[in-house]
Structure formats: C-alpha cells, structure tokens
Design an enzyme around this catalytic site. Structure first.
Site, short mmCIF file in Angstrom:
data_model
loop_
_atom_site.label_atom_id
_atom_site.label_comp_id
_atom_site.label_asym_id
_atom_site.label_seq_id
_atom_site.Cartn_x
_atom_site.Cartn_y
_atom_site.Cartn_z
N ASP A 110 42.68 30.07 46.64
CA ASP A 110 42.45 28.72 47.15
C ASP A 110 43.78 28.20 47.70
OD1 ASP A 110 41.68 26.12 47.62
OD2 ASP A 110 41.11 25.66 45.58
N GLU B 83 41.93 39.31 41.78
CA GLU B 83 41.64 37.87 41.66
C GLU B 83 40.23 37.57 42.14
OE1 GLU B 83 41.93 35.25 40.37
OE2 GLU B 83 43.72 34.07 40.79
N ASP B 84 39.67 36.52 41.58
CA ASP B 84 38.36 36.07 42.04
C ASP B 84 38.46 35.36 43.38
OD1 ASP B 84 39.81 33.96 40.96
OD2 ASP B 84 38.25 33.32 39.57
P1 IMP Z 1 44.76 28.69 43.56
O1 IMP Z 1 46.00 28.77 42.72
O2 IMP Z 1 44.58 27.30 44.11
O3 IMP Z 1 44.72 29.73 44.64
O4 IMP Z 1 43.50 28.89 42.65
C1 IMP Z 1 43.63 29.41 41.39
C2 IMP Z 1 42.39 29.42 40.56
O5 IMP Z 1 41.64 28.22 40.73
C3 IMP Z 1 41.44 30.53 40.90
O6 IMP Z 1 41.83 31.74 40.31
C4 IMP Z 1 40.17 29.98 40.31
O7 IMP Z 1 40.11 30.25 38.91
C5 IMP Z 1 40.29 28.49 40.53
N1 IMP Z 1 39.53 28.10 41.72
C6 IMP Z 1 40.00 27.89 42.97
N2 IMP Z 1 39.00 27.55 43.82
C7 IMP Z 1 37.86 27.57 43.07
C8 IMP Z 1 36.47 27.33 43.37
O8 IMP Z 1 36.04 27.04 44.50
N3 IMP Z 1 35.61 27.45 42.31
C9 IMP Z 1 36.01 27.77 41.06
N4 IMP Z 1 37.29 28.01 40.75
C10 IMP Z 1 38.21 27.92 41.74
#
Ligand code: IMP
Ligand code: MG
Length: 172
Positions: free
Chosen positions: A100, A96-97
């Site tokens: 969050d 994963e990148d």
């Molecule tokens: P999560 O499910 O909230 O952990 O985040 C999922 C996806 O949201 C990540 O795989 C990213 O593609 C996108 N994302 C979350 N935070 C950022 C950020 O700071 N910049 C750009 N994309 C983000």
C-alpha cells in the site's frame, strides 16, 4: 455485516500464484532459498504460493505491526517477531500480501539487508495503484488494484475476513 464485493476471484488468485511459483522455481534453482512471510497478512499467500515452488525451500516468518488506525499505516514499524534463522549468505524472498504505502516493506528490506543476505527480493500478491511510495523492487507481483481497502485472502479489517477465499471490497 454486508457480503463483500468480489474484486479478484479465488480461481484468478490460484492461477496467478501458479505463475509466480513457476518463475520463482526457475530463478532459484540450485540456490539456498529462504521464503520469509510477513505475518499476519501473508500467511495464506505464503502457503498457497509455496506449493507452486518446486524447490527444497525453507520458510521463516516475521511479524510486524504498524502503528495507526485499522485502515491507514503510519509508517512506524515495530518488529513483534523476528526471524528464527540467520540470513547471512542466503537468498531471501519476502512474501507480502499487499503493498500500500510501501512503508512496511521499505523498512523490512532495509532491516534485512543489514544482515547481509546473498540476495533479497520481494513477492507481493497485490499492489495498490495510485499511491505515492518509495521505489520498491517487486520482483514477483500478482495484481495491481485500485487504491481501495480490500479484505480476504489473508487481509483483514480489524482482524476479521482473513479467511475469505477471494479478494473483496466492502462497499459501505
Ligand atoms: P503498507 O506499509 O502501507 O504498504 O501496508 C502494510 C500493511 O498494511 C499490509 O501488509 C497490510 O497488512 C495492511 N494493508 C494495507 N492495505 C490494506 C488493505 O487494503 N486491506 C487490508 N490490509 C491492508
Ligand atoms: Mg493488517
């Protein structure tokens, strides 16, 4: 458009990925490793990390979309593209990148566990600090960052900036 402020340089990313790749190489020697990148964000991390993994690894990708605005995840994940390969009995490493809210990965790990892989682990370049999230076993982690919206190195803002060679923040 403003120039993003650099948070993590291309060089710092490169040496971190080299460390992570070495750890992966040591841990998976002799095992059937399938690296699974989560599109689109992980495409650059996957390509650069994989070149530090000195094993006969295979690759697959999943594309997911989370409903929500450009900068916030809603937690509802839709699989746009599933894996091409069967994963039963195989060692899966999700790449994963960024983590969050953790909701995307939480969902994906549950979804993939049901398919009975031999093991399932997680590698993430970035982990946002100061965010409440379900406990996630990140086996290979890159950098902890403050809870800001970052772009570059695969990460987008409204589909732009993925090709920035460093991790940046927009200051406006
Ligand atoms: P999560 O499910 O909230 O952990 O985040 C999922 C996806 O949201 C990540 O795989 C990213 O593609 C996108 N994302 C979350 N935070 C950022 C950020 O700071 N910049 C750009 N994309 C983000
Ligand atoms: Mg995104």
């Amino acid at each position: 458009m403003n120039t993003p402020r650099e948070l993590i340089s291309a060089q710092e990313i490169e040496s971190k990925l080299a460390e992570m790749g070495k750890a992966i190489t040591d841990d998976y020697r002799g095992k059937d490793l399938l690296m699974v990148g989560i599109l689109k964000g992980a495409f650059i991390v996957m390509a650069d990390l994989a070149r530090h993994v000195d094993l006969p690894v295979e690759f697959d990708f999943m594309a997911v979309s989370s409903y929500g605005s450009a900068t916030k995840t809603s937690g509802v994940v839709r699989i746009i593209k599933d894996l091409d390969q069967e994963v039963a009995g195989r060692h899966i490493l999700i790449v994963e990148d960024i983590i969050d809210s953790g909701l995307t990965i939480h969902y994906l790990m549950k979804n993939l566990s049901v398919r009975q892989p031999a093991s399932i682990e997680l590698a993430a370049l970035l982990i946002k600090d100061g965010i409440e999230r379900p406990p996630l076993p990140v086996r290979y982690e890159g950098f902890h960052i403050p809870p800001e919206f970052v772009i570059g190195y695969g990460l987008d803002y409204a589909e732009k900036y993925r090709n920035l060679p460093y991790i940046g923040v927009m200051d406006d």
